[in-house]
Design a protein around this motif. Structure first.
Motif, PDB file in Angstrom:
ATOM      1  N   PHE A 234      -0.127   5.034   5.981  1.00 27.16           N
ATOM      2  CA  PHE A 234       0.558   3.999   5.195  1.00 27.16           C
ATOM      3  C   PHE A 234       0.094   2.591   5.607  1.00 27.16           C
ATOM      4  O   PHE A 234       0.177   1.656   4.805  1.00 27.16           O
ATOM      5  CB  PHE A 234       2.074   4.121   5.331  1.00 27.16           C
ATOM      6  CG  PHE A 234       2.659   5.317   4.587  1.00 27.16           C
ATOM      7  CD1 PHE A 234       1.838   6.298   4.023  1.00 27.16           C
ATOM      8  CD2 PHE A 234       4.037   5.463   4.436  1.00 27.16           C
ATOM      9  CE1 PHE A 234       2.374   7.385   3.350  1.00 27.16           C
ATOM     10  CE2 PHE A 234       4.579   6.545   3.762  1.00 27.16           C
ATOM     11  CZ  PHE A 234       3.750   7.502   3.218  1.00 27.16           C
ATOM     12  N   SER A 235      -0.369   2.450   6.841  1.00 32.38           N
ATOM     13  CA  SER A 235      -0.834   1.128   7.276  1.00 32.38           C
ATOM     14  C   SER A 235      -2.155   0.757   6.590  1.00 32.38           C
ATOM     15  O   SER A 235      -2.508  -0.414   6.515  1.00 32.38           O
ATOM     16  CB  SER A 235      -1.014   1.095   8.798  1.00 32.38           C
ATOM     17  OG  SER A 235      -2.063   1.969   9.187  1.00 32.38           O
ATOM     18  N   LYS A 236      -2.860   1.767   6.085  1.00 37.06           N
ATOM     19  CA  LYS A 236      -4.164   1.511   5.434  1.00 37.06           C
ATOM     20  C   LYS A 236      -4.056   1.437   3.914  1.00 37.06           C
ATOM     21  O   LYS A 236      -4.951   0.910   3.254  1.00 37.06           O
ATOM     22  CB  LYS A 236      -5.162   2.627   5.788  1.00 37.06           C
ATOM     23  CG  LYS A 236      -5.598   2.620   7.247  1.00 37.06           C
ATOM     24  CD  LYS A 236      -6.838   3.496   7.446  1.00 37.06           C
ATOM     25  CE  LYS A 236      -7.030   3.844   8.905  1.00 37.06           C
ATOM     26  NZ  LYS A 236      -6.694   5.228   9.228  1.00 37.06           N
ATOM     27  N   VAL A 237      -2.998   2.056   3.355  1.00 33.05           N
ATOM     28  CA  VAL A 237      -2.860   2.150   1.897  1.00 33.05           C
ATOM     29  C   VAL A 237      -1.514   1.547   1.511  1.00 33.05           C
ATOM     30  O   VAL A 237      -0.476   1.963   2.037  1.00 33.05           O
ATOM     31  CB  VAL A 237      -2.925   3.636   1.443  1.00 33.05           C
ATOM     32  CG1 VAL A 237      -2.794   3.741  -0.071  1.00 33.05           C
ATOM     33  CG2 VAL A 237      -4.206   4.291   1.924  1.00 33.05           C
ATOM     34  N   SER A 238      -1.534   0.584   0.603  1.00 35.64           N
ATOM     35  CA  SER A 238      -0.265  -0.067   0.274  1.00 35.64           C
ATOM     36  C   SER A 238       0.340   0.416  -1.046  1.00 35.64           C
ATOM     37  O   SER A 238       1.552   0.449  -1.188  1.00 35.64           O
ATOM     38  CB  SER A 238      -0.446  -1.588   0.235  1.00 35.64           C
ATOM     39  OG  SER A 238      -1.443  -1.907  -0.709  1.00 35.64           O
ATOM     40  N   ASP A 239      -0.490   0.821  -1.999  1.00 34.65           N
ATOM     41  CA  ASP A 239       0.051   1.289  -3.287  1.00 34.65           C
ATOM     42  C   ASP A 239       0.885   2.549  -3.052  1.00 34.65           C
ATOM     43  O   ASP A 239       0.401   3.513  -2.447  1.00 34.65           O
ATOM     44  CB  ASP A 239      -1.089   1.594  -4.258  1.00 34.65           C
ATOM     45  CG  ASP A 239      -0.556   2.072  -5.596  1.00 34.65           C
ATOM     46  OD1 ASP A 239      -0.329   1.230  -6.483  1.00 34.65           O
ATOM     47  OD2 ASP A 239      -0.327   3.295  -5.749  1.00 34.65           O
ATOM     48  N   PRO A 240       2.151   2.541  -3.501  1.00 34.24           N
ATOM     49  CA  PRO A 240       3.032   3.675  -3.164  1.00 34.24           C
ATOM     50  C   PRO A 240       2.549   5.020  -3.710  1.00 34.24           C
ATOM     51  O   PRO A 240       2.687   6.036  -3.030  1.00 34.24           O
ATOM     52  CB  PRO A 240       4.386   3.276  -3.753  1.00 34.24           C
ATOM     53  CG  PRO A 240       4.111   2.159  -4.707  1.00 34.24           C
ATOM     54  CD  PRO A 240       2.867   1.491  -4.248  1.00 34.24           C
ATOM     55  N   VAL A 241       1.977   5.051  -4.900  1.00 33.70           N
ATOM     56  CA  VAL A 241       1.483   6.332  -5.440  1.00 33.70           C
ATOM     57  C   VAL A 241       0.245   6.785  -4.668  1.00 33.70           C
ATOM     58  O   VAL A 241       0.084   7.969  -4.342  1.00 33.70           O
ATOM     59  CB  VAL A 241       1.183   6.221  -6.962  1.00 33.70           C
ATOM     60  CG1 VAL A 241       0.488   7.472  -7.471  1.00 33.70           C
ATOM     61  CG2 VAL A 241       2.481   5.974  -7.741  1.00 33.70           C
ATOM     62  N   GLU A 242      -0.623   5.824  -4.348  1.00 33.81           N
ATOM     63  CA  GLU A 242      -1.826   6.183  -3.585  1.00 33.81           C
ATOM     64  C   GLU A 242      -1.488   6.623  -2.166  1.00 33.81           C
ATOM     65  O   GLU A 242      -2.231   7.405  -1.565  1.00 33.81           O
ATOM     66  CB  GLU A 242      -2.827   5.016  -3.577  1.00 33.81           C
ATOM     67  CG  GLU A 242      -3.411   4.696  -4.944  1.00 33.81           C
ATOM     68  CD  GLU A 242      -3.877   5.934  -5.701  1.00 33.81           C
ATOM     69  OE1 GLU A 242      -4.552   6.796  -5.118  1.00 33.81           O
ATOM     70  OE2 GLU A 242      -3.534   6.053  -6.900  1.00 33.81           O
ATOM     71  N   ARG A 243      -0.362   6.154  -1.634  1.00 34.64           N
ATOM     72  CA  ARG A 243       0.079   6.629  -0.320  1.00 34.64           C
ATOM     73  C   ARG A 243       0.339   8.142  -0.349  1.00 34.64           C
ATOM     74  O   ARG A 243       0.023   8.851   0.606  1.00 34.64           O
ATOM     75  CB  ARG A 243       1.355   5.899   0.110  1.00 34.64           C
ATOM     76  CG  ARG A 243       1.097   4.536   0.674  1.00 34.64           C
ATOM     77  CD  ARG A 243       2.372   3.863   1.143  1.00 34.64           C
ATOM     78  NE  ARG A 243       2.037   2.688   1.949  1.00 34.64           N
ATOM     79  CZ  ARG A 243       2.916   1.868   2.495  1.00 34.64           C
ATOM     80  NH1 ARG A 243       4.220   2.090   2.318  1.00 34.64           N
ATOM     81  NH2 ARG A 243       2.533   0.839   3.221  1.00 34.64           N
ATOM     82  N   VAL A 244       0.915   8.617  -1.455  1.00 35.64           N
ATOM     83  CA  VAL A 244       1.181  10.052  -1.596  1.00 35.64           C
ATOM     84  C   VAL A 244      -0.137  10.828  -1.521  1.00 35.64           C
ATOM     85  O   VAL A 244      -0.260  11.807  -0.770  1.00 35.64           O
ATOM     86  CB  VAL A 244       1.902  10.352  -2.939  1.00 35.64           C
ATOM     87  CG1 VAL A 244       2.033  11.851  -3.166  1.00 35.64           C
ATOM     88  CG2 VAL A 244       3.267   9.667  -2.976  1.00 35.64           C
ATOM     89  N   PHE A 245      -1.135  10.347  -2.272  1.00 35.73           N
ATOM     90  CA  PHE A 245      -2.404  11.087  -2.303  1.00 35.73           C
ATOM     91  C   PHE A 245      -3.207  10.882  -1.008  1.00 35.73           C
ATOM     92  O   PHE A 245      -3.971  11.763  -0.616  1.00 35.73           O
ATOM     93  CB  PHE A 245      -3.199  10.705  -3.562  1.00 35.73           C
ATOM     94  CG  PHE A 245      -2.600  11.326  -4.796  1.00 35.73           C
ATOM     95  CD1 PHE A 245      -2.917  12.639  -5.138  1.00 35.73           C
ATOM     96  CD2 PHE A 245      -1.671  10.647  -5.574  1.00 35.73           C
ATOM     97  CE1 PHE A 245      -2.327  13.245  -6.247  1.00 35.73           C
ATOM     98  CE2 PHE A 245      -1.084  11.241  -6.689  1.00 35.73           C
ATOM     99  CZ  PHE A 245      -1.415  12.545  -7.022  1.00 35.73           C
TER     100      PHE A 245
END
Lengths: 217, 217
Positions: free
Chosen positions: A79-90
């Motif tokens: 999560f520290s590298k990816v901020s978009d919530p949907v992209e966090r899931v993937f």
């Protein structure tokens, strides 16, 4: 450590949990003997039974450790590298992909393994369910942050559990085939479902842009 | 049967496979000992090793039996009652639901259990994969029969594998929670995906009826 009247050090407890966690992950619970855990931890049975009433109690401590690891070990680095919530899931699903690759598809999700091995052990089952629930809560938080991108009728709690189901089923297929391909195919299919959900949400919010939302900026 | 020069009867082989299948299903492979199989089958080790070189070879025979059972035991009883190809898919999932209910969510899919327990046993893994492939072929046949109801770009082979993934993941969740509810929720989500796929296929075929296909007969 020798069998004296001195209690074993707390670090022995941690070591036993760490060793048990690794062995059970790689071999399964039944296939891992107490003797093997003691040998690898460099501990004696007195130390183990000082902290744990039984092998099952040691497993409960392992499952408690997995719960504590969810945020710092599994989620935070992603999560520290990816901020978009949907992209966090993937991105989280991609983390499981890397785990499969790292073990040549022989090991997947430690909680999933135990769920199928020990569903008739009520105390263990409960802690497994708690692990799954924590995971799903994290996914649901992502989906809730992107709520306006999903159709309003979509139950995001149920959708978060569906993501877990697809992850676990995909891990199983990869392990059964000894190949990452079935896992990738499942994630691709889940992505298709998400795309279709998000495509139907947009026209409802902005009817004038129906069927052209992707083309117009 | 006593240890004479007479070979054990073929029915002993069948009995060993049947007993091993049941015990491994309920307990797992590692947790099931050869001694336990022999005792329950009323056979001696000479009989077992006459037919099978090892416990793993006996498991391979069990997995071959599951392949042979796919049509007559799993599919035919369901497909003979349901003719719509898409509903056949969901009727099959309902069969797994009944299995979960019957065992109070302690036992699910025997192949799924073994997939997670034995993915590092190459010969076993291969037979597990064959079982999954047979299952997916049956699902894909259903989807192919309903091809015109899905978007033309949809890869029905991949979709059939996704159905398996959701089934296995749903069974795992039901067992982890000791409740049929998570399985039902997963199937409901899969149904939503199918509905959305089929809804988008219709307007493409009949553009004039877009967004009103469900209302107009």
């Amino acid at each position: 450590m020798s069998a004296t009247t001195q209690p074993p050090s707390p670090s022995t407890r941690d070591k036993l949990i760490e060793v048990a966690r690794e062995l059970i992950y790689l071999q399964g619970y039944e296939a891992t003997s107490v003797a093997e855990i003691l040998e690898k931890a460099g501990a004696n049975s007195g130390s183990l039974y000082y902290y744990f009433k039984s092998k099952e109690d040691l497993l409960l401590a392992v499952l408690e450790t997995y719960k504590e690891m969810l945020w710092p070990v599994l989620l935070e680095p992603i999560f520290s590298k990816v901020s978009d919530p949907v992209e966090r899931v993937f991105a989280l699903l991609d983390g499981y992909r890397r785990g499969l690759e790292y073990t040549a598809c022989t090991a997947g999700c430690p909680i999933g393994n135990l769920a199928l091995e020990l569903s008739d052990h009520p105390r263990v089952r409960e802690k497994i369910a708690q692990n799954f629930e924590g995971w799903c809560r994290a996914i649901q938080k992502c989906l809730d942050e992107a709520a306006e991108r999903f159709p309003p009728e979509m139950d995001r709690g149920k959708l978060s559990k569906f993501v877990l189901t697809v992850m676990e089923g995909g891990v199983m297929q990869a392990r059964a085939h000894g190949s990452i391909e079935p896992f990738d195919a499942c994630v691709e299919q889940l992505r298709d479902y998400f795309d279709r959900l998000m495509a139907t949400a947009k026209p409802a919010a902005r009817p004038a842009e129906q069927n052209s939302a992707k083309q117009t900026p």
